[in-house]
Write an enzyme that holds these catalytic residues in place. Sequence first.
Site, PDB file in Angstrom:
ATOM      1  N   GLU A 117     -14.098   0.162  11.132  1.00  0.00           N
ATOM      2  CA  GLU A 117     -15.286  -0.333  10.423  1.00  0.00           C
ATOM      3  C   GLU A 117     -15.718  -1.692  10.959  1.00  0.00           C
ATOM      4  OE1 GLU A 117     -17.377   2.042   8.038  1.00  0.00           O
ATOM      5  OE2 GLU A 117     -17.523  -0.088   7.492  1.00  0.00           O
ATOM      6  N   TYR A 145     -16.413  -4.644   3.262  1.00  0.00           N
ATOM      7  CA  TYR A 145     -15.088  -4.159   3.683  1.00  0.00           C
ATOM      8  C   TYR A 145     -14.834  -4.530   5.148  1.00  0.00           C
ATOM      9  CZ  TYR A 145     -11.544  -0.797   5.275  1.00  0.00           C
ATOM     10  OH  TYR A 145     -10.430  -0.219   5.847  1.00  0.00           O
ATOM     11  N   GLY A 161      -0.550   4.530  -1.328  1.00  0.00           N
ATOM     12  CA  GLY A 161      -1.710   5.117  -0.662  1.00  0.00           C
ATOM     13  C   GLY A 161      -1.328   6.220   0.313  1.00  0.00           C
ATOM     14  N   SER A 206      -9.373  -1.995  11.063  1.00  0.00           N
ATOM     15  CA  SER A 206     -10.182  -0.789  10.894  1.00  0.00           C
ATOM     16  C   SER A 206     -11.320  -0.706  11.893  1.00  0.00           C
ATOM     17  CB  SER A 206     -10.772  -0.793   9.481  1.00  0.00           C
ATOM     18  OG  SER A 206     -11.790   0.185   9.373  1.00  0.00           O
ATOM     19  N   GLY A 256       0.821  -1.211   0.000  1.00  0.00           N
ATOM     20  CA  GLY A 256       0.000   0.000   0.000  1.00  0.00           C
ATOM     21  C   GLY A 256       0.850   1.255   0.000  1.00  0.00           C
ATOM     22  N   ILE A 257       2.047   1.152  -0.548  1.00  0.00           N
ATOM     23  CA  ILE A 257       2.991   2.281  -0.521  1.00  0.00           C
ATOM     24  C   ILE A 257       2.469   3.481  -1.317  1.00  0.00           C
ATOM     25  CG2 ILE A 257       4.330   1.451  -2.547  1.00  0.00           C
ATOM     26  CD1 ILE A 257       5.931   3.008   0.562  1.00  0.00           C
ATOM     27  N   ASP A 279      -1.523   6.307   3.686  1.00  0.00           N
ATOM     28  CA  ASP A 279      -0.731   5.907   4.857  1.00  0.00           C
ATOM     29  C   ASP A 279       0.659   5.435   4.439  1.00  0.00           C
ATOM     30  OD1 ASP A 279      -3.087   6.431   6.108  1.00  0.00           O
ATOM     31  OD2 ASP A 279      -3.293   4.470   7.073  1.00  0.00           O
TER      32      ASP A 279
HETATM   33  P1  NAP Z   1      -5.441   3.990   0.305  1.00  0.00           P
HETATM   34  O1  NAP Z   1      -4.915   5.383   0.213  1.00  0.00           O
HETATM   35  O2  NAP Z   1      -6.710   3.658  -0.382  1.00  0.00           O
HETATM   36  O3  NAP Z   1      -4.295   2.990  -0.214  1.00  0.00           O
HETATM   37  C1  NAP Z   1      -4.582   1.638  -0.486  1.00  0.00           C
HETATM   38  C2  NAP Z   1      -3.326   0.986  -1.025  1.00  0.00           C
HETATM   39  O4  NAP Z   1      -3.618  -0.412  -1.254  1.00  0.00           O
HETATM   40  C3  NAP Z   1      -2.830   1.553  -2.351  1.00  0.00           C
HETATM   41  O5  NAP Z   1      -1.432   1.732  -2.272  1.00  0.00           O
HETATM   42  C4  NAP Z   1      -3.148   0.441  -3.360  1.00  0.00           C
HETATM   43  O6  NAP Z   1      -2.222   0.359  -4.404  1.00  0.00           O
HETATM   44  C5  NAP Z   1      -2.987  -0.789  -2.468  1.00  0.00           C
HETATM   45  N1  NAP Z   1      -3.621  -1.976  -3.050  1.00  0.00           N
HETATM   46  C6  NAP Z   1      -4.896  -2.117  -3.467  1.00  0.00           C
HETATM   47  N2  NAP Z   1      -5.066  -3.350  -3.993  1.00  0.00           N
HETATM   48  C7  NAP Z   1      -3.860  -4.003  -3.902  1.00  0.00           C
HETATM   49  C8  NAP Z   1      -3.408  -5.278  -4.286  1.00  0.00           C
HETATM   50  N3  NAP Z   1      -4.207  -6.173  -4.880  1.00  0.00           N
HETATM   51  N4  NAP Z   1      -2.124  -5.606  -4.027  1.00  0.00           N
HETATM   52  C9  NAP Z   1      -1.274  -4.715  -3.448  1.00  0.00           C
HETATM   53  N5  NAP Z   1      -1.663  -3.467  -3.065  1.00  0.00           N
HETATM   54  C10 NAP Z   1      -2.937  -3.126  -3.296  1.00  0.00           C
HETATM   55  O7  NAP Z   1      -5.634   3.570   1.853  1.00  0.00           O
HETATM   56  P2  NAP Z   1      -5.054   4.269   3.175  1.00  0.00           P
HETATM   57  O8  NAP Z   1      -6.023   5.312   3.615  1.00  0.00           O
HETATM   58  O9  NAP Z   1      -3.627   4.590   2.977  1.00  0.00           O
HETATM   59  O10 NAP Z   1      -5.217   3.073   4.231  1.00  0.00           O
HETATM   60  C11 NAP Z   1      -4.157   2.154   4.450  1.00  0.00           C
HETATM   61  C12 NAP Z   1      -4.720   0.898   5.089  1.00  0.00           C
HETATM   62  O11 NAP Z   1      -5.341   1.227   6.321  1.00  0.00           O
HETATM   63  C13 NAP Z   1      -5.795   0.179   4.283  1.00  0.00           C
HETATM   64  O12 NAP Z   1      -5.639  -1.198   4.517  1.00  0.00           O
HETATM   65  C14 NAP Z   1      -7.104   0.659   4.889  1.00  0.00           C
HETATM   66  O13 NAP Z   1      -8.116  -0.297   4.678  1.00  0.00           O
HETATM   67  C15 NAP Z   1      -6.693   0.774   6.334  1.00  0.00           C
HETATM   68  N6  NAP Z   1      -7.424   1.758   7.119  1.00  0.00           N
HETATM   69  C16 NAP Z   1      -7.486   3.059   6.703  1.00  0.00           C
HETATM   70  C17 NAP Z   1      -8.137   3.989   7.489  1.00  0.00           C
HETATM   71  C18 NAP Z   1      -8.195   5.442   7.089  1.00  0.00           C
HETATM   72  O14 NAP Z   1      -8.997   6.178   7.669  1.00  0.00           O
HETATM   73  N7  NAP Z   1      -7.370   5.886   6.138  1.00  0.00           N
HETATM   74  C19 NAP Z   1      -8.716   3.589   8.714  1.00  0.00           C
HETATM   75  C20 NAP Z   1      -8.607   2.267   9.098  1.00  0.00           C
HETATM   76  C21 NAP Z   1      -7.951   1.358   8.320  1.00  0.00           C
HETATM   77  P3  NAP Z   1      -2.520   0.810  -5.941  1.00  0.00           P
HETATM   78  O15 NAP Z   1      -1.943   2.184  -6.076  1.00  0.00           O
HETATM   79  O16 NAP Z   1      -1.757  -0.206  -6.716  1.00  0.00           O
HETATM   80  O17 NAP Z   1      -3.998   0.753  -6.134  1.00  0.00           O
HETATM   81  O1  F7E Z   2     -17.273   8.156   4.847  1.00  0.00           O
HETATM   82  C1  F7E Z   2     -20.641   9.709   5.010  1.00  0.00           C
HETATM   83  C2  F7E Z   2     -20.588   8.213   4.815  1.00  0.00           C
HETATM   84  O2  F7E Z   2     -16.039   7.356   2.826  1.00  0.00           O
HETATM   85  C3  F7E Z   2     -17.446   8.725   6.121  1.00  0.00           C
HETATM   86  C4  F7E Z   2     -11.992   4.412   5.176  1.00  0.00           C
HETATM   87  O3  F7E Z   2     -10.690   4.914   5.352  1.00  0.00           O
HETATM   88  O4  F7E Z   2     -12.626   4.954   7.426  1.00  0.00           O
HETATM   89  C5  F7E Z   2     -12.962   5.167   6.070  1.00  0.00           C
HETATM   90  O5  F7E Z   2     -14.259   4.677   5.792  1.00  0.00           O
HETATM   91  C6  F7E Z   2     -18.927   8.992   6.378  1.00  0.00           C
HETATM   92  C7  F7E Z   2     -19.851   7.802   6.077  1.00  0.00           C
HETATM   93  O6  F7E Z   2     -15.095   6.944   5.162  1.00  0.00           O
HETATM   94  C8  F7E Z   2     -20.764  11.168   1.705  1.00  0.00           C
HETATM   95  O7  F7E Z   2     -21.904   7.669   4.695  1.00  0.00           O
HETATM   96  C9  F7E Z   2     -21.898  11.326   3.547  1.00  0.00           C
HETATM   97  O8  F7E Z   2     -20.759   7.645   7.130  1.00  0.00           O
HETATM   98  O9  F7E Z   2     -15.028   9.197   4.236  1.00  0.00           O
HETATM   99  P1  F7E Z   2     -15.818   7.964   4.170  1.00  0.00           P
HETATM  100  P2  F7E Z   2     -15.574   5.603   5.886  1.00  0.00           P
HETATM  101  O10 F7E Z   2     -16.627   4.900   5.142  1.00  0.00           O
HETATM  102  O11 F7E Z   2     -15.842   5.933   7.314  1.00  0.00           O
HETATM  103  C10 F7E Z   2     -12.641   3.582   7.865  1.00  0.00           C
HETATM  104  C11 F7E Z   2     -12.244   3.549   9.328  1.00  0.00           C
HETATM  105  C12 F7E Z   2     -11.831   2.710   6.988  1.00  0.00           C
HETATM  106  O12 F7E Z   2     -11.219   1.744   7.434  1.00  0.00           O
HETATM  107  C13 F7E Z   2     -11.989   2.920   5.512  1.00  0.00           C
HETATM  108  O13 F7E Z   2     -10.930   2.313   4.783  1.00  0.00           O
HETATM  109  O14 F7E Z   2     -19.353  10.035   5.532  1.00  0.00           O
HETATM  110  N1  F7E Z   2     -20.891  10.447   3.765  1.00  0.00           N
HETATM  111  N2  F7E Z   2     -21.841  11.778   2.274  1.00  0.00           N
HETATM  112  C14 F7E Z   2     -20.155  10.329   2.645  1.00  0.00           C
HETATM  113  N3  F7E Z   2     -19.048   9.602   2.374  1.00  0.00           N
HETATM  114  C15 F7E Z   2     -18.530   9.711   1.134  1.00  0.00           C
HETATM  115  N4  F7E Z   2     -17.408   8.992   0.836  1.00  0.00           N
HETATM  116  N5  F7E Z   2     -19.098  10.516   0.163  1.00  0.00           N
HETATM  117  C16 F7E Z   2     -20.205  11.264   0.386  1.00  0.00           C
HETATM  118  O15 F7E Z   2     -20.702  11.961  -0.489  1.00  0.00           O
END
Ligand code: NAP
Ligand code: F7E
Length: 335
Positions: A136, A158, A12, A134, A9-10, A14
């Site tokens: 979630e 998810y 992305g 997560s 996920g480099i 994070d």
């Molecule tokens: P992100 O920006 O969507 O990055 C996702 C990364 O996963 C990208 O580098 C993508 O690479 C890679 N990926 C997708 N499919 C893959 C595959 N088949 N093989 C290898 N790599 C693959 O996510 P992020 O926000 O940095 O989050 C990092 C991690 O934390 C994720 O696992 C996410 O579910 C988890 N997480 C995030 C949050 C948050 O709020 N950000 C909260 C809780 C947990 P490509 O460029 O190749 O698509």
């Molecule tokens: O939605 C509401 C939507 O897509 C947040 C991921 O990093 O955090 C993330 O998941 C809230 C939801 O993030 C829109 O219904 C309203 O309640 O920004 P989001 P998420 O679904 O919370 C968790 C912890 C992860 O692990 C995930 O990878 O916002 N909402 N209106 C909307 N959301 C989006 N995207 N777009 C709208 O128009």
Amino acid sequence: MGRRALITGITGQDGFYLAGHLLAEGYEVWGLVRGQSGSRASQIHQTVPDVHLVSGDLLDQGSLISAVDRVQPDEVYNLGAISFVPLSWQQAELTAKVNGLGVLGMLEAVRVCGGINASRSAPPGQIRFYQASSAEMFGKVRETPQHEGTPFHPRSPYGVAKAYGHFLTQNYRESYGMHAVSGILFNHESPRRGAEFVTRKVSLAVARIKLGLQEKLPLGNLSARRDWGFAGDYVQAMHRMVTQDEPEDYVIGTGVTHSVRDLVEIAFGAIGLDWRDHVVSDPAQIRPAEVDLLCADPAKARELLGWKPSVQFAGLVQMIVESDLKMLSGSGTAS
Ligand code: NAP
Ligand code: F7E
């Protein structure tokens, strides 16, 4: 010699912040990139030029073993995933494979390359493993705030796939004595957040509205509440978990919850506008099942990791709006 880390996920959000943090700590950092990787490689070379790249895909077990074997890391951070929750209903099978079986693939690669089998548990000096779990997984929450012992009730494909990866990480720790940890991270954002997530969708729209490029912002559920923090803080928690003597799971969040309505109010307020003049309802954004309320209890991380967030919600929103304003007015470099 410095330690060596491999990050999936480099490309992305994070991955960017974690690579920067580990490089600053003196690590040699490797990133797993998938596909033919030309454009991804040049993206990484521009944003974090000191990161080495190795080819691999979470859907391809052999490629993960080859990558771990080639890099010989001290630490593996499995951040790769389908991370956009709505996509997980449209592509549920892909989500299960990448976010669920992909964790199995990485754990197996670490186990095999570390020479660990059922009768021989992990030796000292083993590869340490971090899984991006997560909030979630808490889904339809059983209690508030949510802590490490709160039962899971995921509300999306998810969340279900993440729960599999979470329990599997615990299982490899218990079965093989591996130093494998999960960070149960609540929402964290930054100028590098994908444009489809609500924070960035709002900040980009606010910047466009300010510049006269857009008038309305269609959104879904304004009442949903999230515990939003800054990604730069959260990657430090990942590193601290992995470098603890005892492998344990931790909840990482701010302990403060806000609604999407609060988000738009602050974001539009930052440019002196009233959100009610611009936000319109978009039923297409309503999810088949919603997570209504997330709020972390990060007491364990505070006590055992000495971790606390440095950016509060209003400052975070301000940071993202300012970054997008700069980028769209041609004077910034945000993603
Ligand atoms: P992100 O920006 O969507 O990055 C996702 C990364 O996963 C990208 O580098 C993508 O690479 C890679 N990926 C997708 N499919 C893959 C595959 N088949 N093989 C290898 N790599 C693959 O996510 P992020 O926000 O940095 O989050 C990092 C991690 O934390 C994720 O696992 C996410 O579910 C988890 N997480 C995030 C949050 C948050 O709020 N950000 C909260 C809780 C947990 P490509 O460029 O190749 O698509
Ligand atoms: O939605 C509401 C939507 O897509 C947040 C991921 O990093 O955090 C993330 O998941 C809230 C939801 O993030 C829109 O219904 C309203 O309640 O920004 P989001 P998420 O679904 O919370 C968790 C912890 C992860 O692990 C995930 O990878 O916002 N909402 N209106 C909307 N959301 C989006 N995207 N777009 C709208 O128009």
